[in-house]
Write a protein that holds these residues in place. Structure first.
Motif, PDB file in Angstrom:
ATOM      1  N   ASP A   1       9.685 -47.695   0.264  1.00  0.00           N
ATOM      2  CA  ASP A   1      10.384 -47.832   1.750  1.00  0.00           C
ATOM      3  C   ASP A   1      11.509 -49.101   1.051  1.00  0.00           C
ATOM      4  OD1 ASP A   1      11.005 -47.692   4.396  1.00  0.00           O
ATOM      5  OD2 ASP A   1      10.365 -49.912   4.416  1.00  0.00           O
ATOM      6  N   VAL A   2      10.881 -50.224   0.502  1.00  0.00           N
ATOM      7  CA  VAL A   2      12.109 -51.041   0.059  1.00  0.00           C
ATOM      8  C   VAL A   2      13.096 -50.319  -0.997  1.00  0.00           C
ATOM      9  CG1 VAL A   2      12.169 -53.312  -1.371  1.00  0.00           C
ATOM     10  CG2 VAL A   2      10.207 -52.860   0.356  1.00  0.00           C
ATOM     11  N   GLY A   3      12.581 -49.657  -2.076  1.00  0.00           N
ATOM     12  CA  GLY A   3      13.740 -48.897  -2.753  1.00  0.00           C
ATOM     13  C   GLY A   3      14.678 -48.167  -1.730  1.00  0.00           C
ATOM     14  N   MET A   4      14.209 -47.729  -1.019  1.00  0.00           N
ATOM     15  CA  MET A   4      15.108 -46.835   0.019  1.00  0.00           C
ATOM     16  C   MET A   4      16.283 -47.581   0.585  1.00  0.00           C
ATOM     17  SD  MET A   4      14.460 -44.186   3.130  1.00  0.00           S
ATOM     18  CE  MET A   4      13.792 -45.342   4.108  1.00  0.00           C
ATOM     19  N   THR A   5      15.799 -48.806   1.242  1.00  0.00           N
ATOM     20  CA  THR A   5      16.773 -49.733   1.707  1.00  0.00           C
ATOM     21  C   THR A   5      17.787 -50.301   0.744  1.00  0.00           C
ATOM     22  OG1 THR A   5      14.993 -51.556   1.774  1.00  0.00           O
ATOM     23  CG2 THR A   5      15.089 -50.268   3.811  1.00  0.00           C
ATOM     24  N   THR A   6      17.046 -50.494  -0.641  1.00  0.00           N
ATOM     25  CA  THR A   6      18.116 -51.202  -1.582  1.00  0.00           C
ATOM     26  C   THR A   6      19.029 -50.116  -1.949  1.00  0.00           C
ATOM     27  OG1 THR A   6      15.980 -52.527  -2.138  1.00  0.00           O
ATOM     28  CG2 THR A   6      17.931 -52.111  -3.891  1.00  0.00           C
ATOM     29  N   LEU A   7      18.577 -48.969  -2.250  1.00  0.00           N
ATOM     30  CA  LEU A   7      19.392 -47.859  -2.504  1.00  0.00           C
ATOM     31  C   LEU A   7      20.666 -47.716  -1.235  1.00  0.00           C
ATOM     32  CD1 LEU A   7      17.612 -45.084  -4.262  1.00  0.00           C
ATOM     33  CD2 LEU A   7      19.558 -46.234  -5.027  1.00  0.00           C
ATOM     34  N   SER A   8      20.304 -47.702  -0.422  1.00  0.00           N
ATOM     35  CA  SER A   8      20.945 -47.426   0.900  1.00  0.00           C
ATOM     36  C   SER A   8      22.083 -48.641   1.133  1.00  0.00           C
ATOM     37  CB  SER A   8      20.168 -47.178   2.199  1.00  0.00           C
ATOM     38  OG  SER A   8      19.549 -48.133   2.720  1.00  0.00           O
ATOM     39  N   LYS A   9      21.513 -49.568   0.853  1.00  0.00           N
ATOM     40  CA  LYS A   9      22.586 -50.753   0.959  1.00  0.00           C
ATOM     41  C   LYS A   9      23.421 -50.578   0.052  1.00  0.00           C
ATOM     42  CE  LYS A   9      24.015 -55.266   1.994  1.00  0.00           C
ATOM     43  NZ  LYS A   9      24.598 -55.385   3.218  1.00  0.00           N
ATOM     44  N   GLU A  10      23.240 -50.264  -1.318  1.00  0.00           N
ATOM     45  CA  GLU A  10      24.231 -50.123  -2.351  1.00  0.00           C
ATOM     46  C   GLU A  10      25.141 -48.952  -1.853  1.00  0.00           C
ATOM     47  OE1 GLU A  10      26.119 -50.583  -6.028  1.00  0.00           O
ATOM     48  OE2 GLU A  10      24.757 -51.853  -4.875  1.00  0.00           O
ATOM     49  N   ALA A  11      24.666 -47.931  -1.507  1.00  0.00           N
ATOM     50  CA  ALA A  11      25.573 -46.993  -1.074  1.00  0.00           C
ATOM     51  C   ALA A  11      26.414 -47.064   0.112  1.00  0.00           C
ATOM     52  CB  ALA A  11      24.854 -45.663  -0.620  1.00  0.00           C
ATOM     53  N   MET A  12      25.778 -47.914   1.117  1.00  0.00           N
ATOM     54  CA  MET A  12      26.950 -48.361   2.303  1.00  0.00           C
ATOM     55  C   MET A  12      27.763 -49.455   1.809  1.00  0.00           C
ATOM     56  SD  MET A  12      24.145 -48.271   5.478  1.00  0.00           S
ATOM     57  CE  MET A  12      22.827 -49.021   4.653  1.00  0.00           C
ATOM     58  N   SER A  13      27.379 -50.384   0.920  1.00  0.00           N
ATOM     59  CA  SER A  13      28.506 -51.082   0.228  1.00  0.00           C
ATOM     60  C   SER A  13      29.637 -50.507  -0.301  1.00  0.00           C
ATOM     61  CB  SER A  13      27.766 -52.246  -0.669  1.00  0.00           C
ATOM     62  OG  SER A  13      27.417 -51.612  -2.023  1.00  0.00           O
TER      63      SER A  13
ATOM     64  N   VAL B   1      17.992 -49.548  11.826  1.00  0.00           N
ATOM     65  CA  VAL B   1      17.566 -50.250  10.471  1.00  0.00           C
ATOM     66  C   VAL B   1      18.716 -50.255   9.397  1.00  0.00           C
ATOM     67  CG1 VAL B   1      16.468 -49.770   8.189  1.00  0.00           C
ATOM     68  CG2 VAL B   1      14.942 -49.530  10.424  1.00  0.00           C
ATOM     69  N   PHE B   2      19.352 -49.143   9.371  1.00  0.00           N
ATOM     70  CA  PHE B   2      20.405 -49.105   8.438  1.00  0.00           C
ATOM     71  C   PHE B   2      21.814 -49.722   8.833  1.00  0.00           C
ATOM     72  CE2 PHE B   2      18.270 -45.295   6.691  1.00  0.00           C
ATOM     73  CZ  PHE B   2      17.791 -45.764   5.430  1.00  0.00           C
ATOM     74  N   THR B   3      21.914 -49.741  10.140  1.00  0.00           N
ATOM     75  CA  THR B   3      22.893 -50.679  10.864  1.00  0.00           C
ATOM     76  C   THR B   3      22.463 -52.079  10.670  1.00  0.00           C
ATOM     77  OG1 THR B   3      23.078 -48.943  12.726  1.00  0.00           O
ATOM     78  CG2 THR B   3      24.120 -51.454  13.027  1.00  0.00           C
ATOM     79  N   GLY B   4      21.371 -52.559  10.630  1.00  0.00           N
ATOM     80  CA  GLY B   4      20.887 -54.006  10.461  1.00  0.00           C
ATOM     81  C   GLY B   4      20.996 -54.265   8.945  1.00  0.00           C
ATOM     82  N   VAL B   5      20.862 -53.277   7.965  1.00  0.00           N
ATOM     83  CA  VAL B   5      20.832 -53.604   6.498  1.00  0.00           C
ATOM     84  C   VAL B   5      22.364 -53.823   6.335  1.00  0.00           C
ATOM     85  CG1 VAL B   5      20.566 -52.618   4.525  1.00  0.00           C
ATOM     86  CG2 VAL B   5      18.692 -52.597   6.171  1.00  0.00           C
ATOM     87  N   SER B   6      23.184 -52.922   7.087  1.00  0.00           N
ATOM     88  CA  SER B   6      24.566 -52.982   6.399  1.00  0.00           C
ATOM     89  C   SER B   6      25.259 -54.383   7.122  1.00  0.00           C
ATOM     90  CB  SER B   6      25.529 -51.756   7.404  1.00  0.00           C
ATOM     91  OG  SER B   6      25.480 -51.893   8.830  1.00  0.00           O
ATOM     92  N   TYR B   7      24.860 -54.935   8.098  1.00  0.00           N
ATOM     93  CA  TYR B   7      24.900 -56.281   8.602  1.00  0.00           C
ATOM     94  C   TYR B   7      24.316 -57.527   7.656  1.00  0.00           C
ATOM     95  CZ  TYR B   7      27.568 -54.164  12.694  1.00  0.00           C
ATOM     96  OH  TYR B   7      28.484 -53.363  13.415  1.00  0.00           O
ATOM     97  N   SER B   8      23.317 -57.117   7.191  1.00  0.00           N
ATOM     98  CA  SER B   8      22.545 -58.412   6.504  1.00  0.00           C
ATOM     99  C   SER B   8      21.933 -57.927   5.021  1.00  0.00           C
ATOM    100  CB  SER B   8      21.449 -58.358   7.410  1.00  0.00           C
ATOM    101  OG  SER B   8      20.516 -57.262   7.657  1.00  0.00           O
ATOM    102  N   SER B   9      20.863 -57.809   4.914  1.00  0.00           N
ATOM    103  CA  SER B   9      20.401 -57.359   3.576  1.00  0.00           C
ATOM    104  C   SER B   9      19.186 -56.753   3.535  1.00  0.00           C
ATOM    105  CB  SER B   9      20.046 -58.659   2.700  1.00  0.00           C
ATOM    106  OG  SER B   9      18.983 -59.400   3.119  1.00  0.00           O
ATOM    107  N   PRO B  10      18.593 -55.800   2.569  1.00  0.00           N
ATOM    108  CA  PRO B  10      17.062 -55.353   2.481  1.00  0.00           C
ATOM    109  C   PRO B  10      16.060 -56.274   2.665  1.00  0.00           C
ATOM    110  CG  PRO B  10      18.561 -54.514   0.836  1.00  0.00           C
ATOM    111  CD  PRO B  10      19.202 -55.441   1.350  1.00  0.00           C
TER     112      PRO B  10
END
Length: 366
Positions: A23-35, A93-102
């Motif tokens: 799960d943490v790996g997914m949020t890390t990868l998604s943060k990179e993709a969204m950045s 989750v991914f909206t929050g991650v795009s505004y903040s961090s994993p």
């Protein structure tokens, strides 16, 4: 035989630890993709659509003789599961991650045990006796784990090891898996907004866990439940994306980190994670699954230091230790309650057998 029993006893614990890592790996990868400009609405849509393609055939053809028949009421329940566990939860989750961090996403995920514990008590999926040591351990362990997560989030302390890339002759020799994206002023300004989205996601995830645990009791076919979750989730997310993403270019999937993150999310985040969580709910209950969320903050801090170049601080280490103590207390309480239930079942069988034996001679005498 003892080794076999021990393996099946330990397996749910190991499986949930792996789920948190994935799960943490997914949020890390998604943060990179969204950045890099990927829309999180499109990300959620494509990942669940791909997961549906993987799961639906196996659900219909491999388990058609094993699973109970589908009813309209059951399909409505699956639709509600998709709404809470995918459409609302994942998009928030991914909206929050795009505004903040994993790391903040993992920290806010520690609200899930508290929400789930309350909902499980309300819907009678979890019984609490405040006078018993096991219930006290679970309550105290929950508070301790959440306190550890708050320490990781609010207290940094001195850095232990900062991973900084070294350059030589104009070339970057960084050993990081991904480059750390440049600071985003929008993300800094909307840190609180990101936290609100993540808090909403935690509440939605708790509702999903509670409803999923009740569903798997009535319909014990994990693959079918998860397949319809992803299928209805993809339909709902497609409708949301049509309104949220008006730019046609946002729908084009690039064969780089975007494609990698979607495949990872579909295979590990949906197919594997949801099936494992549903299986663990069937074996141990909803609170057991939710209580592993505090581990995510420690894993996120470590993975952030290893792969995103984040600095590991003393507060992260202290918080991780406190989380581990709280987690152990909850697991101890869970094990004590399971042992108590096993003893009751064994005692009930013994009492039943002793009552039935004297009746046999009387029956034959008559």
């Amino acid at each position: 035989m003892m080794v076999h029993d021990w393996f099946w006893e330990v397996l749910p614990y190991c499986a949930m630890v792996v789920v948190e890592l994935l799960d943490v790996g997914m949020t890390t990868l998604s943060k990179e993709a969204m950045s890099r400009g990927m829309s999180h609405f499109i990300f959620v849509l494509y990942s669940n659509a791909f997961a549906s393609i993987l799961l639906l055939p196996s659900s219909f053809f491999l388990q058609r003789m094993q699973r109970p028949p589908l009813t309209f009421r059951l399909l409505c329940r699956f639709f509600l599961l998709a709404l809470t566990g995918i459409t609302i939860m994942q998009n928030c989750v991914f909206t929050g991650v795009s505004y903040s961090s994993p790391t903040l996403a993992s920290a806010m995920g520690n609200l899930i045990p508290a929400f789930t514990f309350i909902l499980a008590i309300i819907f009678r999926l979890e019984m609490v006796d405040i006078r018993s040591a096991s219930s006290q351990a679970k309550l105290i362990g929950t508070l301790v784990s959440i306190s550890g997560a708050l320490i990781v989030t609010l207290y940094k302390g001195p850095s232990i090891k900062a991973s900084s890339p070294s350059t030589h002759a104009g070339h970057d020799h960084s050993v990081l898996l991904f480059h750390k994206p440049p600071s985003n002023s929008l993300a800094k300004d909307n840190w609180v907004l990101g936290g609100l989205f993540l808090g909403t996601a935690s509440l939605s995830a708790s509702i999903w866990i509670t409803l999923q645990a009740a569903t798997v009791k009535r319909y014990p076919s994990e693959i079918t439940i998860v397949a319809f979750n992803c299928f209805f989730g993809a339909i709902q997310c497609a409708i949301v994306s049509l309104f949220a993403e008006r730019d046609p270019k946002a729908w084009i999937l690039r064969p780089d980190i975007e494609l990698i993150s979607i495949v990872y999310s579909a295979v590990f985040g949906s197919v594997l994670t949801y099936n494992v969580q549903t299986w663990c709910m069937q074996k141990k209950g909803p609170v057991f699954v939710a209580m592993f969320k505090p581990l995510g903050i420690a894993i996120a801090a470590i993975m952030g230091a290893m792969f995103l170049g984040d600095t590991l601080h003393l507060g992260s280490v202290i918080g991780a230790v406190i989380i581990a103590i709280g987690f152990y207390a909850v697991m101890w309480g869970q094990r004590k309650e399971e042992k108590k239930d096993d003893d009751k079942r064994v005692g009930g069988l013994e009492t039943s057998s002793t009552q039935k034996v004297p009746l046999l001679p009387n029956y034959f005498e008559n």
